[in-house]
Every structure is written in structure tokens, then in C-alpha cells.
Motif scaffolding. Structure first.
Motif, PDB file in Angstrom:
ATOM      1  N   ALA A  28       0.855  -1.193   0.000  1.00  0.00           N
ATOM      2  CA  ALA A  28       0.000   0.000   0.000  1.00  0.00           C
ATOM      3  C   ALA A  28       0.885   1.236   0.000  1.00  0.00           C
ATOM      4  O   ALA A  28       1.801   1.362   0.819  1.00  0.00           O
ATOM      5  N   ARG A  29       0.633   2.136  -0.937  1.00  0.00           N
ATOM      6  CA  ARG A  29       1.364   3.388  -1.032  1.00  0.00           C
ATOM      7  C   ARG A  29       0.371   4.525  -1.268  1.00  0.00           C
ATOM      8  O   ARG A  29      -0.784   4.299  -1.619  1.00  0.00           O
ATOM      9  N   ARG A  30       0.859   5.739  -1.095  1.00  0.00           N
ATOM     10  CA  ARG A  30       0.075   6.926  -1.449  1.00  0.00           C
ATOM     11  C   ARG A  30       0.935   7.793  -2.347  1.00  0.00           C
ATOM     12  O   ARG A  30       2.146   7.912  -2.152  1.00  0.00           O
ATOM     13  N   LEU A  31       0.324   8.401  -3.338  1.00  0.00           N
ATOM     14  CA  LEU A  31       1.024   9.297  -4.243  1.00  0.00           C
ATOM     15  C   LEU A  31       0.153  10.525  -4.453  1.00  0.00           C
ATOM     16  O   LEU A  31      -0.921  10.435  -5.050  1.00  0.00           O
ATOM     17  N   MET A  32       0.619  11.646  -3.896  1.00  0.00           N
ATOM     18  CA  MET A  32      -0.124  12.912  -3.988  1.00  0.00           C
ATOM     19  C   MET A  32      -1.572  12.747  -3.542  1.00  0.00           C
ATOM     20  O   MET A  32      -2.507  13.221  -4.182  1.00  0.00           O
ATOM     21  N   GLY A  33      -1.745  12.039  -2.440  1.00  0.00           N
ATOM     22  CA  GLY A  33      -3.063  11.856  -1.860  1.00  0.00           C
ATOM     23  C   GLY A  33      -3.853  10.685  -2.397  1.00  0.00           C
ATOM     24  O   GLY A  33      -4.890  10.330  -1.835  1.00  0.00           O
ATOM     25  N   LYS A  34      -3.389  10.056  -3.477  1.00  0.00           N
ATOM     26  CA  LYS A  34      -4.092   8.920  -4.070  1.00  0.00           C
ATOM     27  C   LYS A  34      -3.550   7.606  -3.506  1.00  0.00           C
ATOM     28  O   LYS A  34      -2.359   7.320  -3.623  1.00  0.00           O
ATOM     29  N   PRO A  35      -4.396   6.764  -2.911  1.00  0.00           N
ATOM     30  CA  PRO A  35      -3.927   5.439  -2.497  1.00  0.00           C
ATOM     31  C   PRO A  35      -3.667   4.566  -3.727  1.00  0.00           C
ATOM     32  O   PRO A  35      -4.506   4.484  -4.636  1.00  0.00           O
ATOM     33  N   VAL A  36      -2.505   3.932  -3.765  1.00  0.00           N
ATOM     34  CA  VAL A  36      -2.173   3.021  -4.863  1.00  0.00           C
ATOM     35  C   VAL A  36      -1.674   1.717  -4.248  1.00  0.00           C
ATOM     36  O   VAL A  36      -1.223   1.673  -3.099  1.00  0.00           O
ATOM     37  N   SER A  60      -5.002  -3.467  -1.496  1.00  0.00           N
ATOM     38  CA  SER A  60      -3.777  -3.760  -0.752  1.00  0.00           C
ATOM     39  C   SER A  60      -4.058  -4.575   0.508  1.00  0.00           C
ATOM     40  O   SER A  60      -3.143  -5.147   1.099  1.00  0.00           O
ATOM     41  N   ARG A  61      -5.336  -4.658   0.918  1.00  0.00           N
ATOM     42  CA  ARG A  61      -5.696  -5.494   2.062  1.00  0.00           C
ATOM     43  C   ARG A  61      -5.796  -6.975   1.668  1.00  0.00           C
ATOM     44  O   ARG A  61      -5.912  -7.843   2.524  1.00  0.00           O
TER      45      ARG A  61
END
Length: 333
Positions: A28-36, A60-61
Motif C-alpha cells: 500500500a502506497r500513497r502518491l499525492m493523496g491517491k492510495p495506490v 492492498s488489504r
């Protein structure tokens, strides 16, 4: 309109190492507020928006099964391109897919972008991917910081006397330095000619007599510091600052040293030992800076005589194309 600088909003950013993906779990990552979500698919590394189209559970879960990522709620599985390849209980997979993001794999790193029209790919400065160097990647946990403040902190020649005394710079003595500042359409550089025996602990151990130190900025949000001795480039630290969210930055560092008689693992241990202390000091300062700026609602910066890269960092990050320039000045470092 994006709240992020233009080059940052449209740029490529590292979201995971290949080494981390080999463990088989989605990241699980975030990029500029977007979960990816990042995972290893049957066709290679994949990045999707972290939302199942069925009931919006975070993918991601779930887990990776047979080269696809499986939603933990109803078991829908999605391939690298976002297609649903399995809907348990149905004869055919659902027509609804997850949202894929572009992916580039370079130097053992997975890169992605939120741009609608992505450019050619990330800029990887020398000596990344170069022969003759011992190197390693160092993923760093996210920290509270304003993105460009974090970049400038790495490239700032003035604060080490106060924030890292005795480790990076002497806390008491200064030496005359000639600085040449070059700005181009795609990078900015400050080269500090020192020609002195380092007095602080880290350069004494890692460099010997320093000839020059260099700070470089590459848009969208990459900083590099490098140190040269009489034999050339001795140490390079390149940091890709990933904007996870407003005031939340995930750095990914690449450290490289000249290959030589010292085993790479020993150099890595020494560099990590020094840089963990420096990193903690910088992170505390950046967190406090963000808190203090928030108390006033917005930054209001003065640009001092040693802030030689500050204007170029902000111009290039905002997608501007500054006219090429070069100037030389003197300072005490």
C-alpha cells in the motif's frame, strides 16, 4: 487544478523496490493523496489505484494469487492492466476493472505517474546505473515535511553547521569556498570548491581531503549531494522525495561510493550509521518547520545569500524553463 507543482504532478515517482515486491505481498502506497497498490503480477510489476471497483475495498488489504491481486471482500482478481480476471461464483469475470497506472522498472525500482500524458520516464542521475561504484538503495519511512522544503534541506549548505555540528560540518570553524551555480532547463547545480581537509567526522572517515562538494536538483523532486576528492567522485547521495500527501514525504535514497578495497557491506554499514543520525536531525527540523508554518497559515520565505539553489528548485518544480545561467560567488562553509 493540482495542488502540487506542475513538474511534480506530472512526474514519475518511485513507489517500491523490486526487492520488496519479491516478498509476494501487495504494498500500500500513497502518491499525492491517491492510495495506490503495488504488486508483482504474472506479467511484471503492476500499480493500480488501491480501490476495488465492486465495493471499493482497498486491494492492498488482499493478496496476490496466481499473478493477480485478489480483493479480500468478494475475491475479485485483477491483472496488471486492471482487468478483472476472476469473479468467484460467476461463469465469466466481471466487466468492471480496477484503474491501472503506468509502470516503468529501472535500477531495481518501480516508478509510476499520475499524469494523463506521461513523459518518457524518470531521470536517474549519475552514478545510478554506472559501473565502478558500490551502491545500495535505502527506502526511508514517510515523514512530515513540505515537499520542496525537504528537497532544499538536502541541498542547503548553510544548516549543517547548526543542525549537524561535528558530523557534517564543523560547529565552530568555517573555510572560504568558491561556489559556481549553474541553472539549465532540466537541472540546477551548485559546485563548492573547498580544497580543505574535512574537520567533521563523516567526511573525515568517508572522503579524506575534499576537493569539491556538489548539490544538484532534478525535477520533479530529486536532490543529490556529491563529494569529490583528488581521485574524483568519492560519495554520492541521491534522494527521490515522493509526495505521499500534503506535508507527508517518503524519501528513497541511493548511496554510491567508489569501488575499492573496502567491502561494500562495510561501507553501507558506516553510511547508514552516520546518515541515521543526520536523517533524524533533519526530519525533526522539517517536522517542526511544517508545524511552525501551519501556525501562520502559509510560508513567507526570505531568500538569503547562501540560498543559491532555492529559486531554481521552485522554478523547475513548477514546470518553468529558466534561461541557462552561471554565476560564481564566495562564501564561508
Amino acid at each position: 487544478m493540482s495542488a502540487y507543482p506542475k513538474a511534480v504532478a506530472e512526474g514519475w515517482h518511485p513507489v517500491a523496490t523490486l526487492k520488496a515486491l519479491r516478498k509476494g505481498k501487495p504494498l500500500a502506497r500513497r502518491l499525492m493523496g491517491k492510495p495506490v497498490v503495488v504488486f508483482q503480477s504474472a506479467d511484471g510489476p503492476a500499480v493500480l489505484l488501491d480501490r476495488c471497483p465492486h465495493r471499493n475495498m482497498a486491494l492492498s488489504r488482499g493478496r496476490v494469487r496466481e499473478g493477480a491481486i485478489e480483493c479480500p471482500y468478494h475475491g475479485w482478481r485483477f491483472a496488471q492492466d486492471g482487468r478483472c480476471v476472476l469473479t468467484p461464483g460467476a461463469e465469466e469475470p466481471a466487466r468492471h476493472g480496477a484503474t491501472p497506472l503506468p509502470v516503468i522498472e529501472r535500477a531495481g525500482i518501480i516508478w509510476t505517474t499520475l499524469a494523463e500524458r506521461p513523459n518518457a520516464g524518470p531521470t536517474l542521475p549519475h552514478p545510478i546505473e554506472a559501473d565502478g561504484f558500490d551502491s545500495f538503495w535505502w527506502p526511508i519511512k514517510p515523514t512530515r515535511a513540505r515537499l520542496l522544503d525537504a528537497v532544499e534541506n538536502l541541498l542547503d549548505p548553510a544548516h549543517p553547521h547548526f543542525l549537524h555540528p561535528g558530523i557534517v560540518r564543523s560547529g565552530t570553524a568555517r573555510n572560504p569556498v568558491e561556489a559556481t551555480v549553474r541553472v539549465a532547463h532540466d537541472y540546477a547545480e551548485a559546485r563548492y570548491i573547498e580544497n580543505t581537509q574535512a574537520q567533521a567526522l563523516m567526511p573525515r572517515v568517508m572522503e579524506g581531503k575534499r576537493v569539491a562538494s556538489i548539490g544538484r536538483f532534478f525535477p520533479p523532486s530529486t536532490g543529490q549531494v556529491a563529494f569529490e576528492n583528488t581521485k574524483g567522485l568519492k560519495l554520492s547521495i541521491t534522494v527521490f522525495f515522493v509526495p505521499e500527501a500534503d506535508e507527508l514525504v517518503r524519501p528513497l535514497a541511493h548511496l554510491a561510493t567508489q569501488s575499492g578495497v573496502i567491502p561494500p557491506i562495510f561501507k553501507e554499514i558506516m553510511l547508514r550509521a552516520f546518515d541515521m543520525v543526520i536523517l533524524a536531525q533533519d526530519q525533526l527540523a522539517l517536522r517542526r518547520q511544517a508545524e511552525d508554518i501551519a501556525a501562520f497559515g502559509a510560508p513567507k520565505y526570505a531568500v538569503g545569500p547562501l540560498d543559491v539553489l532555492f529559486p531554481a528548485i521552485h522554478a523547475l518544480a513548477n514546470g518553468e524553463t529558466p534561461a541557462p545561467s552561471e554565476r560564481t560567488l564566495r562564501m564561508m562553509l
